[in-house]
Design an enzyme around this catalytic site. Structure first.
Site, PDB file in Angstrom:
ATOM      1  N   HIS A  91      45.418  25.708  37.788  1.00 20.45           N
ATOM      2  CA  HIS A  91      46.329  26.292  36.810  1.00 20.45           C
ATOM      3  C   HIS A  91      47.762  26.198  37.321  1.00 20.45           C
ATOM      4  O   HIS A  91      48.009  25.827  38.473  1.00 20.45           O
ATOM      5  CB  HIS A  91      45.949  27.750  36.514  1.00 20.45           C
ATOM      6  CG  HIS A  91      45.687  28.576  37.721  1.00 20.45           C
ATOM      7  ND1 HIS A  91      44.458  29.089  38.034  1.00 20.45           N
ATOM      8  CD2 HIS A  91      46.513  28.952  38.714  1.00 20.45           C
ATOM      9  CE1 HIS A  91      44.530  29.752  39.158  1.00 20.45           C
ATOM     10  NE2 HIS A  91      45.770  29.682  39.603  1.00 20.45           N
TER      11      HIS A  91
HETATM   12  C1  T46 Z   1      46.746  30.881  42.535  1.00 29.74           C
HETATM   13  C2  T46 Z   1      45.587  30.709  43.461  1.00 29.74           C
HETATM   14  C3  T46 Z   1      45.983  30.261  44.828  1.00 29.74           C
HETATM   15  C4  T46 Z   1      43.270  39.738  39.339  1.00 29.74           C
HETATM   16  O1  T46 Z   1      42.749  40.637  38.683  1.00 29.74           O
HETATM   17  N1  T46 Z   1      44.405  39.991  40.058  1.00 29.74           N
HETATM   18  C5  T46 Z   1      45.038  39.039  40.800  1.00 29.74           C
HETATM   19  O2  T46 Z   1      46.070  39.329  41.436  1.00 29.74           O
HETATM   20  C6  T46 Z   1      44.479  37.729  40.836  1.00 29.74           C
HETATM   21  C7  T46 Z   1      45.147  36.634  41.648  1.00 29.74           C
HETATM   22  C8  T46 Z   1      43.336  37.497  40.114  1.00 29.74           C
HETATM   23  N2  T46 Z   1      42.748  38.482  39.397  1.00 29.74           N
HETATM   24  C9  T46 Z   1      41.499  38.188  38.681  1.00 29.74           C
HETATM   25  C10 T46 Z   1      41.640  37.193  37.532  1.00 29.74           C
HETATM   26  C11 T46 Z   1      40.296  36.526  37.486  1.00 29.74           C
HETATM   27  O3  T46 Z   1      39.408  37.301  36.699  1.00 29.74           O
HETATM   28  O4  T46 Z   1      40.591  37.594  39.598  1.00 29.74           O
HETATM   29  C12 T46 Z   1      39.812  36.601  38.940  1.00 29.74           C
HETATM   30  C13 T46 Z   1      39.926  35.265  39.669  1.00 29.74           C
HETATM   31  O5  T46 Z   1      41.267  34.761  39.514  1.00 29.74           O
HETATM   32  P1  T46 Z   1      41.573  33.202  39.469  1.00 29.74           P
HETATM   33  O6  T46 Z   1      40.480  32.476  38.815  1.00 29.74           O
HETATM   34  O7  T46 Z   1      42.955  33.034  38.906  1.00 29.74           O
HETATM   35  O8  T46 Z   1      41.562  32.864  41.051  1.00 29.74           O
HETATM   36  P2  T46 Z   1      42.030  31.515  41.736  1.00 29.74           P
HETATM   37  O9  T46 Z   1      41.668  31.621  43.175  1.00 29.74           O
HETATM   38  O10 T46 Z   1      41.553  30.313  41.012  1.00 29.74           O
HETATM   39  O11 T46 Z   1      43.637  31.523  41.616  1.00 29.74           O
HETATM   40  C14 T46 Z   1      44.362  32.461  42.365  1.00 29.74           C
HETATM   41  C15 T46 Z   1      45.599  32.896  41.564  1.00 29.74           C
HETATM   42  O12 T46 Z   1      45.177  33.371  40.277  1.00 29.74           O
HETATM   43  C16 T46 Z   1      46.576  31.780  41.380  1.00 29.74           C
HETATM   44  O13 T46 Z   1      47.822  32.323  40.979  1.00 29.74           O
HETATM   45  O14 T46 Z   1      47.725  30.177  42.633  1.00 29.74           O
HETATM   46  O15 T46 Z   1      44.774  31.883  43.588  1.00 29.74           O
END
Ligand code: T46
Length: 135
Positions: free
Chosen positions: A52
């Site tokens: 993303h």
């Molecule tokens: C990025 C990479 C390096 C939250 O509730 N709070 C938070 O601060 C974050 C980061 C996520 N979430 C929830 C949202 C989703 O339901 O945790 C779940 C997994 O998040 P996501 O799929 O976005 O995780 P990654 O590891 O793919 O991405 C994250 C960050 O979202 C993103 O900004 O750059 O880590």
């Protein structure tokens, strides 16, 4: 913003025979105030995180332990950065697509973020991201 706006930051490193110490002070070692800290851990070797871009968020990624590759893409240029030094951070600006891959066993990714978590700040669809970058 482009992949050329993403860069490595060297944090202070205090070496010591007892083990090394690095520190990061708000508004000092990184070019934004930290509103949020989160971390990725217990990541399986085959896993991919990210996939993303952010509309406004800037963040710094640090490999606190182990290593992983960060694939950056601004829609025109791509760059791969390997993070494996706990005294270095990778600043990723807004409007840059990022994918994290190749996690080594036991790796931990610490993230310092300029904004609170807001789902509406994400481009989670690559085609939509490319379209937004081209208009
Ligand atoms: C990025 C990479 C390096 C939250 O509730 N709070 C938070 O601060 C974050 C980061 C996520 N979430 C929830 C949202 C989703 O339901 O945790 C779940 C997994 O998040 P996501 O799929 O976005 O995780 P990654 O590891 O793919 O991405 C994250 C960050 O979202 C993103 O900004 O750059 O880590």
């Amino acid at each position: 913003m482009s992949v050329s706006d993403c860069f490595i930051i060297d944090f202070p490193k205090i070496t010591d025979k007892r083990g090394n110490l690095s520190f990061i002070e708000n508004n000092c070692h990184i070019p934004f105030a930290i509103k949020r800290v989160y971390y990725l851990y217990d990541v399986p070797a085959f896993a991919e995180r990210g996939g993303h871009a952010h509309k406004h968020l800037t963040q710094v990624l640090i490999a606190l332990s182990g290593s992983f590759d960060v694939h950056l893409d601004d829609g025109q240029h791509k760059k791969i950065v390997t993070l494996n030094k706990p005294w270095q951070g990778l600043l990723i600006s807004n409007n840059v697509w990022r994918e994290l891959k190749g996690f080594s066993s036991g790796s931990t990714c610490l993230v310092l973020a300029s904004e609170y978590y807001v789902e509406n700040d994400y481009y989670r669809d690559y085609v939509e991201f490319l379209h937004s970058m081209s208009v």
